[in-house]
Design a protein around this motif. Structure first.
Motif, PDB file in Angstrom:
ATOM      1  N   HIS A   1       0.865  -1.189   0.000  1.00 57.50           N
ATOM      2  CA  HIS A   1       0.000   0.000   0.000  1.00 57.50           C
ATOM      3  C   HIS A   1       0.896   1.232   0.000  1.00 57.50           C
ATOM      4  CE1 HIS A   1       0.922  -0.277   4.267  1.00 57.50           C
ATOM      5  NE2 HIS A   1       0.331   0.865   4.525  1.00 57.50           N
TER       6      HIS A   1
ATOM      7  N   ASP B   1       0.218  -3.942   6.552  1.00 53.14           N
ATOM      8  CA  ASP B   1      -0.614  -3.172   7.486  1.00 53.14           C
ATOM      9  C   ASP B   1      -2.071  -3.586   7.302  1.00 53.14           C
ATOM     10  OD1 ASP B   1       1.701  -1.821   8.040  1.00 53.14           O
ATOM     11  OD2 ASP B   1       0.937   0.174   7.525  1.00 53.14           O
TER      12      ASP B   1
ATOM     13  N   HIS C   1      -4.719  -0.611  12.583  1.00 51.31           N
ATOM     14  CA  HIS C   1      -3.792  -1.747  12.735  1.00 51.31           C
ATOM     15  C   HIS C   1      -4.374  -2.743  13.727  1.00 51.31           C
ATOM     16  CE1 HIS C   1      -0.340  -0.107  10.580  1.00 51.31           C
ATOM     17  NE2 HIS C   1      -0.554   1.055  11.167  1.00 51.31           N
TER      18      HIS C   1
HETATM   19 ZN   LIG Z   1       2.942   1.012   8.052  1.00 56.62          ZN
END
Ligand SMILES: [Zn+2]
Ligand SMILES: Nc1ccn([C@@H]2O[C@@H]3COP(=O)(O)O[C@H]3[C@H]2O)c(=O)n1
Ligand SMILES: [Zn+2]
Length: 249
Positions: A61, A167, A201
């Motif tokens: 990402h 992530d 997260h």
């Molecule tokens: Zn990160």
């Protein structure tokens, strides 16, 4: 063939004593990065790997702690290594935004003819949810996971038996059903926010709700500078450290 994964960094985005979470997959057939944050080139330098020894880079990402080192890699390959182009493995969703939204600001150079991402990297598009051979003996399946809503984000299966979260928000069903029950992954590298509210997260608190036999497979990464305060408090999960090497197959 032996496949090894070496952590180039294990820190969270704002860690000051830890390098960005990224990994080097090493085999006799080549070296491939998983993500390339702004401190990743320094970590590679510390283990005596030069940019021209990297055969490809996979991007999960486009946060800076995962792509902020691409400009350095590209410029050094161009100016120090005779314009060697390394492969950039991207899904269509990441390819659509990486240049325009992140790299173009520093790398757009029309007077020298560098106006597109292809002028710096060999772009290899890979399909979501389809196992793709990156190197002989190294296959990756990129699966869509939820990190920032409405922003493309991927976790990876490596050779179907290792899960690399990059992530992602905590997803117990994915871990229990897909990663463990269906694929029986022996190794899980998971991001871990040690304290505070886990909006984007997986938190340590959430990961600790997983059954013991799943925790035993988990290495924690993407943690904060205060990691030392949590040693002995991670259930059956272990912290993986910078430059540590795991043999995957
Ligand atoms: Zn990160
Ligand atoms: N909704 C958000 C968005 C971002 N952030 C922080 O910004 C960092 C970007 O890189 P990361 O590694 O995904 O971690 C993110 C959060 O620390 C956050 O805490 N909450
Ligand atoms: Zn992120």
């Amino acid at each position: 063939m032996s496949l090894q994964i070496q952590m180039l960094g294990t820190g969270s985005a704002f860690a000051k004593t830890l390098y960005n979470t990224s990994a080097l997959v090493r085999s006799t057939n080549g070296n491939v990065l998983i993500d390339c944050g702004y401190s990743t080139p320094k970590s590679l330098h510390e283990i005596n790997i030069q940019p021209d020894q990297i055969d490809g880079i996979i991007i999960s990402h486009i946060h800076a702690d995962h792509v902020g080192g691409l400009e350095e890699m590209a410029f050094r390959l161009l100016y120090e290594f005779n314009h060697k182009k390394t492969k950039l493995f991207l899904t269509q969703s990441i390819a659509a935004i990486l240049w325009e939204n992140t790299l173009k600001g520093g790398m757009y150079n029309p007077s020298d003819g560098f106006t597109r991402i292809e002028d710096y990297f060999e772009i290899v598009l890979i399909d979501e949810h389809i196992p793709t051979e990156i190197l002989p003996g190294f296959t990756v399946e990129m699966i869509t996971t939820m990190h920032i809503p409405h922003k493309p984000n991927y976790s990876l299966f490596i050779n179907d038996r290792t899960f690399y979260s990059a992530d992602t928000q905590f997803n117990a069903e994915l871990l229990m059903q897909e990663v463990v029950n269906k694929r029986n992954c022996h190794t899980i590298l998971h991001d871990c926010q040690l304290s505070g509210y886990g909006a984007i997260h997986a938190t340590l608190e959430q990961l600790l709700t997983l059954p013991h036999d799943i925790q035993e497979r988990i290495y924690l990464m993407h943690y904060g500078d205060n990691m030392m305060n949590y040693i002995g408090k991670t259930g059956s999960m272990r912290f993986i450290q910078q430059h540590e090497v795991l043999t995957l197959s």
